[in-house]
Design a protein around this motif. Structure first.
Motif, PDB file in Angstrom:
ATOM      1  N   ILE A 154       0.393  -1.437   0.313  1.00 26.14           N
ATOM      2  CA  ILE A 154      -0.216  -0.367   0.049  1.00 26.14           C
ATOM      3  C   ILE A 154       1.294   1.644  -0.210  1.00 26.14           C
ATOM      4  CG2 ILE A 154      -0.931   1.228   0.887  1.00 26.14           C
ATOM      5  CD1 ILE A 154      -2.348  -1.179   2.910  1.00 26.14           C
ATOM      6  N   GLY A 155       1.608   1.449   0.785  1.00 26.09           N
ATOM      7  CA  GLY A 155       2.498   2.427   0.783  1.00 26.09           C
ATOM      8  C   GLY A 155       3.606   2.963   0.017  1.00 26.09           C
ATOM      9  N   PHE A 156       3.916   1.548  -1.088  1.00 28.49           N
ATOM     10  CA  PHE A 156       4.812   2.079  -2.374  1.00 28.49           C
ATOM     11  C   PHE A 156       3.555   2.536  -3.727  1.00 28.49           C
ATOM     12  CE2 PHE A 156       8.515  -1.202  -1.359  1.00 28.49           C
ATOM     13  CZ  PHE A 156       9.272   0.200  -1.612  1.00 28.49           C
ATOM     14  N   CYS A 157       2.438   1.671  -3.622  1.00 30.96           N
ATOM     15  CA  CYS A 157       1.331   2.534  -4.673  1.00 30.96           C
ATOM     16  C   CYS A 157       0.480   3.429  -3.979  1.00 30.96           C
ATOM     17  CB  CYS A 157       0.093   1.842  -4.159  1.00 30.96           C
ATOM     18  SG  CYS A 157       0.471  -0.170  -5.159  1.00 30.96           S
ATOM     19  N   THR A 158       0.398   4.477  -2.825  1.00 31.01           N
ATOM     20  CA  THR A 158       0.016   5.116  -2.281  1.00 31.01           C
ATOM     21  C   THR A 158       1.637   6.920  -2.169  1.00 31.01           C
ATOM     22  OG1 THR A 158      -0.127   5.115  -0.099  1.00 31.01           O
ATOM     23  CG2 THR A 158      -1.878   4.878  -2.013  1.00 31.01           C
ATOM     24  N   LYS A 159       0.685   7.977  -2.509  1.00 29.95           N
ATOM     25  CA  LYS A 159       1.341   9.474  -2.344  1.00 29.95           C
ATOM     26  C   LYS A 159       1.678   9.171  -0.051  1.00 29.95           C
ATOM     27  CE  LYS A 159       0.621  11.688  -6.130  1.00 29.95           C
ATOM     28  NZ  LYS A 159       0.174  13.321  -6.708  1.00 29.95           N
ATOM     29  N   PRO A 160       2.408  10.280   0.731  1.00 28.75           N
ATOM     30  CA  PRO A 160       3.531  10.619   0.021  1.00 28.75           C
ATOM     31  C   PRO A 160       4.449   9.017  -0.357  1.00 28.75           C
ATOM     32  CG  PRO A 160       3.762  10.604   1.741  1.00 28.75           C
ATOM     33  CD  PRO A 160       2.064  10.131   2.029  1.00 28.75           C
TER      34      PRO A 160
END
Length: 204
Positions: free
Chosen positions: A107-113
């Motif tokens: 999820i972290g890789f796919c969302t900002k920041p």
């Protein structure tokens, strides 16, 4: 969370010990609900002197909160079964937390920041803000251990009582950078009523 636990207990789902929903548990559930109202809503009424207004935008979020609480109880019940299969609470917690880690990395890789703020984190002497993961791991361990012994309903109510008690203590003393809010008598009474509900649900 509470309702999910009671349903799991009544129908003995997910290998949870069978605790049928009877009069004692109904009285206990009513006590718990009344206690939660005293802890949360009554202080708002006293402070404002007016009825609490519910905004439509807030009401629409309530089902999401109920769903989240149900997932917490389901997670604990599933982990209890997994701990029996693995014959280890540690391996159960490791498996659960590893899945969570993988999910949130994705999820972290796919969302900002993204994940870059992790490397920029500056705790400025507040190292205790890094301990949340330890609390989560201990929560998983305790619930996986307790549900086969006490049942999902009792464990759910105990968890909520612990959350309310800890929240009141943090607010009352202004701990962990929280704004200080003195505990009211109605909130203490609410906790006592919740404990009475636990006695009806588990001991009577």
């Amino acid at each position: 969370m509470i309702l999910t636990g009671i349903v799991l207990d009544h129908f003995a789902l997910l290998n949870v010990p069978h605790h049928p929903f009877d009069l004692n548990r109904a009285i206990g559930l009513c006590c718990v609900v009344l206690g939660i109202v005293l802890v949360f809503k009554l202080p708002q009424l006293i402070k404002s002197g007016q009825p609490v207004n519910f905004k439509l935008s807030e009401i629409c979020l309530y089902p999401l909160g109920l769903f989240s609480g149900a997932l917490m109880t389901l997670q604990s019940a599933i982990n209890a079964v997994l701990s029996v299969k693995l014959n280890s609470l540690i391996l159960t917690a490791l498996f659960c937390m590893s899945l969570s880690l993988i999910l949130f990395i994705c999820i972290g890789f796919c969302t900002k920041p993204g994940l870059k703020n992790l490397w920029r984190l500056n705790v400025k002497g507040q190292y205790w803000i890094l301990c949340g993961g330890f609390c989560g791991a201990f929560f998983v361990l305790c619930n996986a251990f307790l549900i086969p012994l006490l049942g999902a309903g009792a464990v759910s109510i105990l968890c909520i009582t612990g959350q309310l008690s800890c929240g009141l203590i943090i607010d009352h003393f202004g701990l962990l950078s929280a704004k200080q809010r003195k505990a009211r008598f109605s909130q203490i009474l609410g906790l006592i009523i919740i404990l009475l509900g636990i006695i009806f649900i588990r001991l009577l």
